[in-house]
Motif scaffolding. Structure first.
Motif, PDB file in Angstrom:
ATOM      1  N   ARG A  15       5.181  35.554 -12.603  1.00  0.00           N
ATOM      2  CA  ARG A  15       6.377  35.832 -12.971  1.00  0.00           C
ATOM      3  C   ARG A  15       6.411  35.854 -14.472  1.00  0.00           C
ATOM      4  O   ARG A  15       6.417  34.873 -15.420  1.00  0.00           O
ATOM      5  CB  ARG A  15       7.238  34.641 -12.723  1.00  0.00           C
ATOM      6  N   VAL A  16       6.688  37.213 -15.136  1.00  0.00           N
ATOM      7  CA  VAL A  16       6.360  37.305 -16.511  1.00  0.00           C
ATOM      8  C   VAL A  16       7.407  38.227 -17.146  1.00  0.00           C
ATOM      9  O   VAL A  16       7.714  39.288 -16.455  1.00  0.00           O
ATOM     10  CB  VAL A  16       4.875  37.881 -16.849  1.00  0.00           C
ATOM     11  N   ALA A  17       8.128  38.064 -18.110  1.00  0.00           N
ATOM     12  CA  ALA A  17       8.897  38.930 -18.755  1.00  0.00           C
ATOM     13  C   ALA A  17       8.499  39.302 -20.129  1.00  0.00           C
ATOM     14  O   ALA A  17       7.487  38.760 -20.552  1.00  0.00           O
ATOM     15  CB  ALA A  17      10.320  38.169 -18.994  1.00  0.00           C
ATOM     16  N   ALA A  18       8.867  40.334 -20.799  1.00  0.00           N
ATOM     17  CA  ALA A  18       8.173  41.025 -21.814  1.00  0.00           C
ATOM     18  C   ALA A  18       8.263  39.981 -23.010  1.00  0.00           C
ATOM     19  O   ALA A  18       7.427  39.960 -23.944  1.00  0.00           O
ATOM     20  CB  ALA A  18       8.991  42.000 -22.310  1.00  0.00           C
ATOM     21  N   ASP A  19       9.350  39.050 -22.927  1.00  0.00           N
ATOM     22  CA  ASP A  19       9.494  38.084 -24.111  1.00  0.00           C
ATOM     23  C   ASP A  19       8.333  36.910 -23.975  1.00  0.00           C
ATOM     24  O   ASP A  19       8.285  36.277 -24.997  1.00  0.00           O
ATOM     25  CB  ASP A  19      10.603  37.476 -23.975  1.00  0.00           C
ATOM     26  N   ASP A  20       7.606  36.822 -22.526  1.00  0.00           N
ATOM     27  CA  ASP A  20       6.431  35.981 -22.583  1.00  0.00           C
ATOM     28  C   ASP A  20       5.329  36.494 -23.195  1.00  0.00           C
ATOM     29  O   ASP A  20       4.318  35.945 -23.236  1.00  0.00           O
ATOM     30  CB  ASP A  20       6.343  35.824 -21.140  1.00  0.00           C
ATOM     31  N   VAL A  21       5.161  37.744 -23.575  1.00  0.00           N
ATOM     32  CA  VAL A  21       3.888  38.678 -23.793  1.00  0.00           C
ATOM     33  C   VAL A  21       3.799  38.309 -25.324  1.00  0.00           C
ATOM     34  O   VAL A  21       4.904  39.001 -26.099  1.00  0.00           O
ATOM     35  CB  VAL A  21       3.874  39.839 -23.205  1.00  0.00           C
ATOM     36  N   VAL A  22       2.744  38.264 -25.951  1.00  0.00           N
ATOM     37  CA  VAL A  22       2.455  38.311 -27.429  1.00  0.00           C
ATOM     38  C   VAL A  22       1.165  39.291 -27.550  1.00  0.00           C
ATOM     39  O   VAL A  22       0.231  39.011 -27.022  1.00  0.00           O
ATOM     40  CB  VAL A  22       1.917  36.661 -28.033  1.00  0.00           C
ATOM     41  N   THR A  23       1.532  40.164 -28.406  1.00  0.00           N
ATOM     42  CA  THR A  23       0.423  41.308 -28.622  1.00  0.00           C
ATOM     43  C   THR A  23      -0.190  41.318 -29.937  1.00  0.00           C
ATOM     44  O   THR A  23       0.431  40.675 -30.947  1.00  0.00           O
ATOM     45  CB  THR A  23       0.898  42.382 -28.059  1.00  0.00           C
ATOM     46  N   SER A  24      -1.285  42.022 -30.124  1.00  0.00           N
ATOM     47  CA  SER A  24      -1.902  41.995 -31.333  1.00  0.00           C
ATOM     48  C   SER A  24      -1.285  42.824 -32.334  1.00  0.00           C
ATOM     49  O   SER A  24      -0.956  42.692 -33.543  1.00  0.00           O
ATOM     50  CB  SER A  24      -3.133  42.466 -31.243  1.00  0.00           C
TER      51      SER A  24
END
Length: 242
Positions: A15-24
């Protein structure tokens, strides 16, 4: 992009939303805000994911050094080739001490695992530009702190555990950021590399695969030169490991 990563993880049952993702690329933009004025033009070396983050941060994207960019941001994309790398070299020709513009790289992973094997990563592309211009990029991604700090800030974590498959980026970066680290042995580094790792790259925990996250971690006891982890026992005898 963060949305692409979230969609991929969701397809695996998480269960993942875009706001949960931290990218370089996001960490790179956090750095860039301290280096150049808001709304500046940036020479983007990379793919659509990097372009999206540059525009979300309020900067203007260019693909040409002739547009007098205020800085260069470099990330990985399979389509990055000589033409883009040459534009970076042209824009970075002036040394920093002579007024040269900032250069931020999203990460310096030397390799990336692919379905067909291990392929060159962004580190090789950054190195190509470095060879041409004789200067070093500021790194936003692992193993440098910006991406770890961004993750903690975004999630509000107070006791984070960083999970990765590379000793020289994931584990080294987590240790430098004073986070607990876990190495999963399904990616780049395997037991042989773990045994040879310097102190700065030694993980706190090791699992064979991510399924082991759902079970208890085996207890570790140390008595003299003998260490027991679960049913496994290792003993140091002089220069030998038994």
């Amino acid at each position: 992009t963060d949305a692409t990563v979230a969609a991929h993880l969701s397809s695996l049952g998480l269960r993942v939303a875009a706001d949960d993702v931290v990218t370089s690329p996001q960490a790179a933009m956090r750095l860039m805000r301290d280096l150049v004025p808001a709304g500046s033009t940036l020479l983007v070396i990379g793919g659509e994911g990097l372009v999206v983050e540059v525009e979300k941060a309020g900067f203007v994207v260019t693909r040409s050094a002739e547009d007098a960019p205020a800085a260069v941001v470099q990330g990985f994309a399979p389509e990055v080739g000589w033409t883009q790398l040459a534009e970076a070299a042209y824009a970075l020709a002036t040394p920093v001490e002579e007024g040269g513009i900032p250069w931020v790289a999203t990460n310096t992973d030397w390799t990336i695992p692919q379905a067909r094997g291990i392929a060159p990563g962004n580190g090789t592309l950054v190195s190509a530009v470095h060879t041409a211009v004789g200067r070093l990029a500021t790194i936003a991604g692992k193993p440098e702190r910006p991406i770890f700090d961004e993750a903690v800030t975004r999630t509000g974590a107070t006791n984070p555990l960083f999970i990765g498959d590379r000793l020289d980026t994931d584990i080294q970066g987590a240790r430098a950021a004073e986070m607990a680290s876990l190495l999963v042995l399904t990616g780049i580094d395997r037991p042989k590399q773990v045994l040879a790792a310097p102190p700065s790259q030694r993980p706190d925990f090791i699992v064979a695969d991510l399924r082991e996250l759902f079970g208890p971690y085996p207890s570790t006891t140390v008595k003299g030169e003998r260490t027991r982890v679960g049913d496994a026992v290792v003993e140091i005898d002089g220069v030998d490991l038994r």
